[in-house]
Design a protein around this motif. Structure first.
Motif, PDB file in Angstrom:
ATOM      1  N   LEU A 145     -77.695   7.396   9.850  1.00  0.00           N
ATOM      2  CA  LEU A 145     -78.286   8.534   9.156  1.00  0.00           C
ATOM      3  C   LEU A 145     -77.354   8.978   8.042  1.00  0.00           C
ATOM      4  O   LEU A 145     -76.134   8.944   8.198  1.00  0.00           O
ATOM      5  N   SER A 146     -77.932   9.372   6.907  1.00  0.00           N
ATOM      6  CA  SER A 146     -77.153   9.868   5.775  1.00  0.00           C
ATOM      7  C   SER A 146     -77.570  11.300   5.458  1.00  0.00           C
ATOM      8  O   SER A 146     -78.744  11.656   5.583  1.00  0.00           O
ATOM      9  N   MET A 147     -76.598  12.112   5.029  1.00  0.00           N
ATOM     10  CA  MET A 147     -76.872  13.488   4.630  1.00  0.00           C
ATOM     11  C   MET A 147     -76.228  13.754   3.281  1.00  0.00           C
ATOM     12  O   MET A 147     -75.094  13.332   3.034  1.00  0.00           O
ATOM     13  N   TYR A 148     -76.953  14.468   2.420  1.00  0.00           N
ATOM     14  CA  TYR A 148     -76.471  14.808   1.092  1.00  0.00           C
ATOM     15  C   TYR A 148     -76.092  16.285   1.037  1.00  0.00           C
ATOM     16  O   TYR A 148     -76.634  17.109   1.781  1.00  0.00           O
ATOM     17  N   GLU A 149     -75.169  16.611   0.168  1.00  0.00           N
ATOM     18  CA  GLU A 149     -74.681  17.981   0.057  1.00  0.00           C
ATOM     19  C   GLU A 149     -75.828  18.952  -0.235  1.00  0.00           C
ATOM     20  O   GLU A 149     -76.666  18.696  -1.090  1.00  0.00           O
ATOM     21  N   GLY A 150     -75.840  20.059   0.475  1.00  0.00           N
ATOM     22  CA  GLY A 150     -76.799  21.118   0.231  1.00  0.00           C
ATOM     23  C   GLY A 150     -78.133  20.977   0.917  1.00  0.00           C
ATOM     24  O   GLY A 150     -78.967  21.874   0.822  1.00  0.00           O
ATOM     25  N   GLU A 151     -78.370  19.887   1.630  1.00  0.00           N
ATOM     26  CA  GLU A 151     -79.655  19.718   2.296  1.00  0.00           C
ATOM     27  C   GLU A 151     -79.563  20.093   3.769  1.00  0.00           C
ATOM     28  O   GLU A 151     -78.468  20.247   4.333  1.00  0.00           O
ATOM     29  N   THR A 152     -80.716  20.262   4.387  1.00  0.00           N
ATOM     30  CA  THR A 152     -80.802  20.510   5.823  1.00  0.00           C
ATOM     31  C   THR A 152     -81.633  19.406   6.449  1.00  0.00           C
ATOM     32  O   THR A 152     -82.797  19.218   6.080  1.00  0.00           O
ATOM     33  N   ILE A 153     -81.035  18.676   7.370  1.00  0.00           N
ATOM     34  CA  ILE A 153     -81.771  17.672   8.127  1.00  0.00           C
ATOM     35  C   ILE A 153     -82.066  18.243   9.505  1.00  0.00           C
ATOM     36  O   ILE A 153     -81.144  18.657  10.229  1.00  0.00           O
ATOM     37  N   GLY A 154     -83.334  18.302   9.863  1.00  0.00           N
ATOM     38  CA  GLY A 154     -83.724  18.710  11.197  1.00  0.00           C
ATOM     39  C   GLY A 154     -83.739  17.496  12.115  1.00  0.00           C
ATOM     40  O   GLY A 154     -84.282  16.456  11.753  1.00  0.00           O
ATOM     41  N   LEU A 155     -83.137  17.627  13.276  1.00  0.00           N
ATOM     42  CA  LEU A 155     -83.125  16.557  14.270  1.00  0.00           C
ATOM     43  C   LEU A 155     -83.907  17.049  15.477  1.00  0.00           C
ATOM     44  O   LEU A 155     -83.510  18.006  16.150  1.00  0.00           O
ATOM     45  N   GLN A 202     -76.854  29.412   3.370  1.00  0.00           N
ATOM     46  CA  GLN A 202     -76.824  28.084   2.748  1.00  0.00           C
ATOM     47  C   GLN A 202     -76.859  28.184   1.229  1.00  0.00           C
ATOM     48  O   GLN A 202     -76.118  27.483   0.529  1.00  0.00           O
ATOM     49  N   ASP A 203     -77.720  29.040   0.719  1.00  0.00           N
ATOM     50  CA  ASP A 203     -77.808  29.223  -0.732  1.00  0.00           C
ATOM     51  C   ASP A 203     -76.523  29.828  -1.300  1.00  0.00           C
ATOM     52  O   ASP A 203     -76.052  29.418  -2.371  1.00  0.00           O
ATOM     53  N   GLU A 204     -75.959  30.800  -0.589  1.00  0.00           N
ATOM     54  CA  GLU A 204     -74.795  31.518  -1.110  1.00  0.00           C
ATOM     55  C   GLU A 204     -73.513  30.705  -1.008  1.00  0.00           C
ATOM     56  O   GLU A 204     -72.675  30.733  -1.919  1.00  0.00           O
ATOM     57  N   LEU A 205     -73.355  29.942   0.099  1.00  0.00           N
ATOM     58  CA  LEU A 205     -72.091  29.244   0.360  1.00  0.00           C
ATOM     59  C   LEU A 205     -72.184  27.742   0.138  1.00  0.00           C
ATOM     60  O   LEU A 205     -71.211  27.025   0.394  1.00  0.00           O
ATOM     61  N   LYS A 206     -73.351  27.255  -0.317  1.00  0.00           N
ATOM     62  CA  LYS A 206     -73.540  25.828  -0.584  1.00  0.00           C
ATOM     63  C   LYS A 206     -73.292  24.987   0.671  1.00  0.00           C
ATOM     64  O   LYS A 206     -72.530  24.017   0.660  1.00  0.00           O
ATOM     65  N   LEU A 207     -73.941  25.347   1.762  1.00  0.00           N
ATOM     66  CA  LEU A 207     -73.739  24.678   3.042  1.00  0.00           C
ATOM     67  C   LEU A 207     -74.715  23.532   3.227  1.00  0.00           C
ATOM     68  O   LEU A 207     -75.802  23.497   2.631  1.00  0.00           O
ATOM     69  N   THR A 208     -74.335  22.602   4.087  1.00  0.00           N
ATOM     70  CA  THR A 208     -75.201  21.515   4.525  1.00  0.00           C
ATOM     71  C   THR A 208     -75.374  21.654   6.031  1.00  0.00           C
ATOM     72  O   THR A 208     -74.393  21.834   6.755  1.00  0.00           O
ATOM     73  N   TYR A 209     -76.625  21.574   6.501  1.00  0.00           N
ATOM     74  CA  TYR A 209     -76.903  21.773   7.919  1.00  0.00           C
ATOM     75  C   TYR A 209     -77.476  20.510   8.557  1.00  0.00           C
ATOM     76  O   TYR A 209     -78.343  19.848   7.973  1.00  0.00           O
TER      77      TYR A 209
END
Length: 343
Positions: free
Chosen positions: A57-67, A222-229
């Motif tokens: 699995l790959s994740m990109y900065e700023g996105e949220t992947i639901g598992l 997430q918007d304010e701190l540029k988080l990836t979840y």
């Protein structure tokens, strides 16, 4: 749902697409995490629980992947393995351009400031004997993120950021409601300003109205701190609200990955259709055409079936499914099925 591909016995291939125009933050390659099953006087290993078995699995900065998936399918183990709270048996974990798969605890210390976790039970994750101030101040001091004279100001700022008053820092965990304790858990997760947060069913223990507040808070942060979840849940509704992409997991394997709206409109794996058929979608266009009736129970992860792991419960099973394990397709909507569903 129709299955025209059964006529020519050829699986449908997903349409190719370019990756998101964002830096790659996390990549797990063929990850395996097993737990030994021991027996006898000498506790000999007689088998293994294949909690995570060959997952990529790959994740990109700023996105949220639901598992998403049923309980026991290995969702939490993936999250814990990424954070190296569990040691994988094989595979690779590449985080922020570092291969951390075999890092020692000493090597992991600076990495842990960039990857954090929000736990399912906010009360169990907090020490009931210490004040909230001490619970939040300790990581700041250990990781040398603040001078001692600045700790109080940073703790107050964190509490305000998650919607709690400054006075909360002088109280103990038992003095808060479940939703407030989860806000404290979120504050602890973001205090190091991480890049990645693994959310391990963070709203499943909360009332429905509180769930919505926590989900909104996570999105604002997430918007304010540029988080990836990486958002782990068995509740498909919460996953849809917060996720940009959704990965569906069954018995230790990821069986489908797609953008959230696409997955709800066009579920292609029979197991995904099963999950969505139980979701009371308010928009009729997002509902599957019919409810699926699934026979049997989930097989043991210690002795998974041969071929496709879902074949013991799949209403569309064919001879090929019993013998040959499906390979996940490539593209923006990937599916591990010999005969994927289509609308």
């Amino acid at each position: 749902m129709t299955r025209p591909e059964l006529i020519d016995n050829k699986p449908i291939q997903a349409k190719e697409s370019d990756p998101p125009n964002k830096p790659l933050l996390l990549q797990i390659e063929r990850l395996q995490t097993y737990y030994p099953v021991r027996n006898g006087v000498f506790s000999n290993t007689v088998s293994h629980i294949k909690a995570v078995d060959d997952v990529s699995l790959s994740m990109y900065e700023g996105e949220t992947i639901g598992l998403v998936g049923e309980s026991g399918c290995g969702k939490s183990t993936i999250g814990r393995s990424i954070l190296r709270l569990e040691n994988p048996r094989s595979g690779r974990i590449i985080f922020d351009n570092e291969d951390i798969t075999h890092y020692t605890q000493r090597q992991l210390k600076p990495v842990r400031t960039r990857m954090q976790m929000i736990f399912q039970d906010p009360y169990a994750s907090l020490n009931p004997k210490i004040r909230i101030f001490d619970a939040l101040a300790e990581p700041l001091i250990v990781h040398k993120l603040a001078e001692r004279r600045e700790v109080q100001r940073k703790v107050d700022s964190l509490l305000q950021l998650v919607g709690l008053p400054r006075s909360a820092s002088n109280r103990y965990p038992h003095e808060f409601s479940g939703g407030q304790r989860q806000r404290i858990g979120i504050a602890r997760a973001i205090l190091c300003r991480p890049k990645l947060i693994v959310c391990d069913e963070p709203v499943s223990a909360l009332d429905v109205s509180i769930q919505a507040q926590i989900l909104n808070l996570l999105q604002d942060l997430q918007d304010e701190l540029k988080l990836t979840y990486l958002f782990i849940s068995h509740g498909i509704g919460a996953v849809k609200q917060i996720s940009s992409r959704i990965a569906v997991m069954y018995l230790g394997k990821i069986v489908e990955v797609a953008e959230a709206e696409e997955l709800f409109r066009n579920p292609r794996h029979p197991y995904t259709q099963l999950l969505l058929s139980t979701y009371p979608a308010p928009d009729p266009t997002l509902r599957t055409n019919k409810k699926m009736i699934i026979r049997g129970d989930v097989p043991s992860p210690a002795h998974p079936p041969s071929g496709c792991r879902f074949h013991t419960r799949c209403p569309y099973v064919q001879e090929r499914c019993l013998k040959e394990e499906p390979v996940i397709s490539e593209g923006h909507h990937t599916v591990a099925c010999h005969y994927p569903l289509t609308l």
